[in-house]
Every structure is written in C-alpha cells, then in structure tokens.
Design an enzyme around this catalytic site. Structure first.
Site, short mmCIF file in Angstrom:
data_model
loop_
_atom_site.label_atom_id
_atom_site.label_comp_id
_atom_site.label_asym_id
_atom_site.label_seq_id
_atom_site.Cartn_x
_atom_site.Cartn_y
_atom_site.Cartn_z
N SER A 124 0.80 -1.17 -0.05
CA SER A 124 0.01 0.08 -0.05
C SER A 124 0.90 1.22 -0.10
O SER A 124 2.15 1.17 0.76
CB SER A 124 -0.86 -0.14 0.90
OG SER A 124 -1.38 1.24 1.47
N TYR A 148 -1.51 -1.24 10.85
CA TYR A 148 -1.75 -1.52 9.28
C TYR A 148 -0.81 -1.36 8.64
O TYR A 148 -0.11 -2.22 8.00
CB TYR A 148 -3.21 -0.95 8.86
CG TYR A 148 -3.23 -1.41 7.47
CD1 TYR A 148 -3.52 -2.70 7.09
CD2 TYR A 148 -3.17 -0.22 6.62
CE1 TYR A 148 -3.58 -2.83 5.52
CE2 TYR A 148 -3.44 -0.37 5.31
CZ TYR A 148 -3.66 -1.82 4.58
OH TYR A 148 -3.63 -1.95 3.40
N LYS A 152 2.26 -4.08 6.58
CA LYS A 152 2.71 -4.12 5.14
C LYS A 152 4.07 -3.89 4.96
O LYS A 152 4.83 -4.66 4.10
CB LYS A 152 1.98 -2.98 4.35
CG LYS A 152 0.37 -3.21 4.19
CD LYS A 152 0.16 -4.39 3.37
CE LYS A 152 -1.32 -4.67 3.37
NZ LYS A 152 -1.68 -5.80 2.61
P1 NAD Z 1 -10.88 -6.91 1.23
O1 NAD Z 1 -11.17 -6.85 2.82
O2 NAD Z 1 -12.11 -6.66 0.41
O3 NAD Z 1 -10.16 -8.26 0.99
C1 NAD Z 1 -9.40 -9.05 1.51
C2 NAD Z 1 -9.92 -10.37 1.69
O4 NAD Z 1 -8.96 -11.10 2.66
C3 NAD Z 1 -11.25 -10.42 2.45
O5 NAD Z 1 -11.92 -11.36 1.52
C4 NAD Z 1 -11.04 -11.12 3.63
O6 NAD Z 1 -12.04 -12.07 3.97
C5 NAD Z 1 -9.92 -11.89 3.49
N1 NAD Z 1 -8.94 -12.27 4.72
C6 NAD Z 1 -8.62 -11.57 5.43
N2 NAD Z 1 -7.71 -12.16 6.30
C7 NAD Z 1 -7.88 -13.56 6.17
C8 NAD Z 1 -7.23 -14.53 6.49
N3 NAD Z 1 -6.43 -14.80 7.50
N4 NAD Z 1 -7.08 -15.84 5.70
C9 NAD Z 1 -8.03 -15.67 4.80
N5 NAD Z 1 -8.74 -14.75 4.04
C10 NAD Z 1 -8.64 -13.75 4.83
O7 NAD Z 1 -9.75 -5.85 0.86
P2 NAD Z 1 -9.22 -5.23 -0.44
O8 NAD Z 1 -9.50 -3.83 -0.51
O9 NAD Z 1 -9.53 -6.10 -1.41
O10 NAD Z 1 -7.79 -5.24 -0.20
C11 NAD Z 1 -6.91 -6.41 -0.68
C12 NAD Z 1 -5.49 -6.30 -0.12
O11 NAD Z 1 -4.98 -5.08 -0.66
C13 NAD Z 1 -5.26 -6.24 1.41
O12 NAD Z 1 -4.23 -6.98 1.76
C14 NAD Z 1 -5.09 -4.40 1.77
O13 NAD Z 1 -4.50 -4.43 2.72
C15 NAD Z 1 -4.52 -4.10 0.35
N6 NAD Z 1 -4.59 -2.78 0.09
C16 NAD Z 1 -6.21 -2.32 -0.04
C17 NAD Z 1 -6.15 -0.93 -0.31
C18 NAD Z 1 -7.58 -0.40 -0.32
O14 NAD Z 1 -7.87 0.81 -0.18
N7 NAD Z 1 -8.62 -1.39 -0.70
C19 NAD Z 1 -5.16 -0.01 -0.34
C20 NAD Z 1 -3.82 -0.65 -0.44
C21 NAD Z 1 -3.74 -2.06 -0.20
#
Ligand code: NAD
Ligand code: UDP
Length: 337
Positions: A124, A148, A152
């Site tokens: 991120s 958080y 990362k």
């Molecule tokens: P999201 O919460 O929609 O998706 C994450 C998924 O991981 C969910 O379906 C959740 O159920 C699953 N999950 C979490 N912990 C788990 C575990 N221990 N075992 C199995 N499944 C697990 O989030 P997103 O927005 O799709 O983000 C995906 C990734 O991108 C994350 O790692 C997040 O930190 C990163 N990210 C997101 C953003 C954003 O703004 N959306 C920005 C930068 C980075």
C-alpha cells in the site's frame, strides 16, 4: 497450472479473479470471508463464464492451507488476504499483526515447502507515511504511521529477506494508491461492513440514501481547495496490474516494488463534483475537522510500472464515479441484497 489468489473474495481480489479468468488462467481462491461474502464467487463465475476453485480457509489455519498446496499444482500466488482498516489496527494491533504477518509467514513457509516461489503481494502507498514529498516514487523513504501500515512494511521486509536468502524467488510488491470504482457489469464492487471509512463508498451511500450527508475531513490542507488530495485508481486498472506483475515474475527472478496509481491527485471536492456530474445525484456535505492521522496529499509516480511492467492506469475519475455508482445503484445493500 493454477494461480492461487488469497483474499480472492474481497474487493480487489474479486476484480483480479475476473481478469485472471478472462485471460485464461485457472484460479484457486483462499478466503476466510472475514470481510467478504461467498456470493461474490458466483458473480465472478457468471461475469466470466468460467469456474474457479474455492477453499474457505483461514491463512492462520496452517494444515488446511497446506492441503491446498498438496492437491493443486500452483504456479504462483497473488497474496491479497489481510485486514485493512487503519482505525481497527490502532485499536487492536495484535489482531492485525497476527492476521497479516502470521498469515503471510504460514503461506511463505508452505510455498517454500512446495517449491512455489512466485508471489505478487498487495502492499500500500501507506508505507510512504506522512513525511515524504509527492509524487511518491518507489525509492521514497518508507515510514508507516499505524499498525496496519507497519504490517505491510514488515511483510515487505520479510519478502526482501526471503529473496536475499534465496535469489530463486520471483516477487513483485505492488503498492496500491486509492482503489475505487467497480467492474463495469455492476455485479461486483466494494461492500464495506458498517460505516465506510473510505471516501468513494461513503459518497455512494449518500447518493443511494443510506447516509444523509458526507463529512469532509478537513478543508484547511495545503492543497488547491483545502481538502485532501489522493491518487484514485480504478479497481479494474489495478486488477490488470496484477496480471502484468505476474507476467514479469514469470520471466525474471528478483524482488521488485511498483506503485500502482494514476500519477494524478484529486481533492475530496473534485471527487464529489465529478460524482454529482456523472450520476446526476446531489451529495450534501459538511466541512468538518481533519481526521487524525490524515495527510494533505498523496499521489504516485507510476513511471516504473509503465517502464518495467508495461502497465498504465487507463480509466478516468469519471469512469471511477460512473462504475462506483452503477454498482451501488444495482446493489443498494451490497451483496446482502
Ligand atoms: P478486502 O477486505 O475486500 O479483501 C481482503 C480479503 O482477505 C477479504 O475477502 C477477507 O475475507 C480475506 N482475509 C483477510 N484475512 C484473511 C485470512 N487470515 N485468511 C483468509 N482470508 C483472509 O480488502 P481489499 O480492499 O480487497 O484489499 C486487498 C489487499 O489490498 C489487502 O491486503 C489490503 O491491505 C491491500 N490494500 C487495499 C487498499 C484499499 O484501499 N482497498 C489499499 C492498499 C492496499
Ligand atoms: N475523506 C472525507 N470524508 C470521508 C472519507 C474520507 O473527507 O468520509 C477524505 C480523507 O480525509 C482523505 C480522502 O477523503 O483526504 C481519501 O480518504 P480515504 O479514507 O478514502 O483514503 P486514505 O485517506 O486512506 O488515502
């Protein structure tokens, strides 16, 4: 050969699965549904007309995870599973470190054991913290400001150490800026639990009548109109970036870091105005205090991804607003409906 997508039922994961299936990959999803719903997978299959394999497994459940590697020929892993709410991570850091870091360590140890040495990791822009100047390039100083972000950063460092210990790893670390929007089918999109933390889902909920008004957090920032500036990127452009990263790690070993952003910043007021003009909905708002921990502006220098991955973000802010609204309008209660 299959691609394992951890967190594949989530917001970014579901869009990435669509792009992978459309490109002809076999896809295996591991998700514990802690922040997603299983109906997402039916929708991915109906959009693409292709099946995927699902394991409803927690990354912390090591034996179950190992079982996935035992019975599938996995070529590479796109690792998106993680908890992502900054405020929640401040209130409950141990939960965040355990889920995000222990989950990743389990995955990496099992990958090592089964000689699966290709990973694309979701990092991120938060790793750039508040201190660095914009635009952020991949070699800007790193400093996360909350548990958080630190999870990362720690995972980035773990992956760096892993590569240094064994240069036969192929790792791509993607630093996402602000993913918004939805698939143009309007069938998959972002469905936050409770009150959304992020700007676009909040605007969409006001537009659909689930919230009365938007609070703008701060109007005295050092930006052209005083409201915060971010690099919003369409989630489909972001998903396509994962395929480009996959192509690269199929060719060359090493560890590489890429910003996935548009390179353009937009203020909160600009986003509201664009949303109103694209959708014809009125978004009432109030100017309120700054949100603790927020920075004034953040946007990417995406040159490296263009040069090395042949990836650029193509969709505009207008596309992002139009697609976010289509998803929200068609699914006023998210996947519950
Ligand atoms: P999201 O919460 O929609 O998706 C994450 C998924 O991981 C969910 O379906 C959740 O159920 C699953 N999950 C979490 N912990 C788990 C575990 N221990 N075992 C199995 N499944 C697990 O989030 P997103 O927005 O799709 O983000 C995906 C990734 O991108 C994350 O790692 C997040 O930190 C990163 N990210 C997101 C953003 C954003 O703004 N959306 C920005 C930068 C980075
Ligand atoms: N923001 C806002 N009201 C909201 C949510 C967000 O004014 O209800 C602002 C926030 O202060 C920031 C921008 O919108 O300037 C993007 O916030 P978001 O939480 O989506 O992303 P992040 O701050 O994590 O980059």
């Amino acid at each position: 050969m299959s691609i394992l997508v951890t967190g594949g039922a989530g917001y970014i994961g579901s869009h990435t699965c669509v792009e992978l299936l459309d490109a002809g990959f076999e896809v295996i999803v591991v998700d514990n549904f802690s922040n997603s719903k299983s109906v997402v997978l039916n929708r991915i299959e109906s959009i693409t007309g292709k099946p995927l394999k699902l394991y409803a497994i927690d990354l912390l459940h090591r034996e179950a995870l190992e079982g996935v590697f035992e019975v599938n020929a996995i070529e590479a892993v796109i690792h998106l599973a993680g908890l992502k709410a900054v405020g929640e991570s401040v209130d409950n850091p141990l939960w965040y470190y355990k889920n995000n870091i222990t989950g990743t360590l389990n995955l990496l140890e099992i990958m090592n054991k089964y000689k699966v040495n290709k990973m694309v990791f979701s990092s991120s822009a938060t790793v750039y913290g508040a201190s660095s100047s914009v635009p952020n390039s991949e070699d800007s100083p790193l400093k996360a400001n909350n548990p958080y972000g630190r999870s990362k950063l720690m995972i980035e460092e773990i992956l760096g150490d892993l590569y240094r210990s064994n240069p036969d790893w192929y790792i791509s670390i993607l630093r996402y800026f602000n993913p918004v929007g939805a698939h143009e089918s309007g069938r998959i999109g972002e469905d936050p639990h409770g009150i959304p933390n992020n700007l676009m889902p909040h605007i969409s909920r006001v537009a659909v009548g689930r919230s009365d008004r938007l609070s703008i957090f701060g109007s005295d920032y050092d930006t052209p109109d005083g409201t915060g500036v971010r690099d919003y990127i369409h989630v489909v452009d972001l998903a396509k970036g994962h395929l480009k990263a996959l192509e690269k790690i199929n060719r060359v070993s090493g560890i590489n870091y890429y910003n996935l952003g548009t390179g353009r910043g937009h203020s909160v007021l600009e986003v509201i105005k664009m949303f109103e003009s694209v959708t014809g909905r009125n978004i009432p708002y109030s100017l309120t205090n700054r949100r603790p921990g927020d920075i004034d502006k953040c946007y990417a220098d995406p040159t490296k991804a263009k040069v090395e991955l042949d990836w650029v973000a193509r969709k505009t802010l207008s596309d992002m607003c139009r697609d976010a609204w289509r998803w929200q309008k068609n699914n006023p209660n998210g996947y519950e409906g």
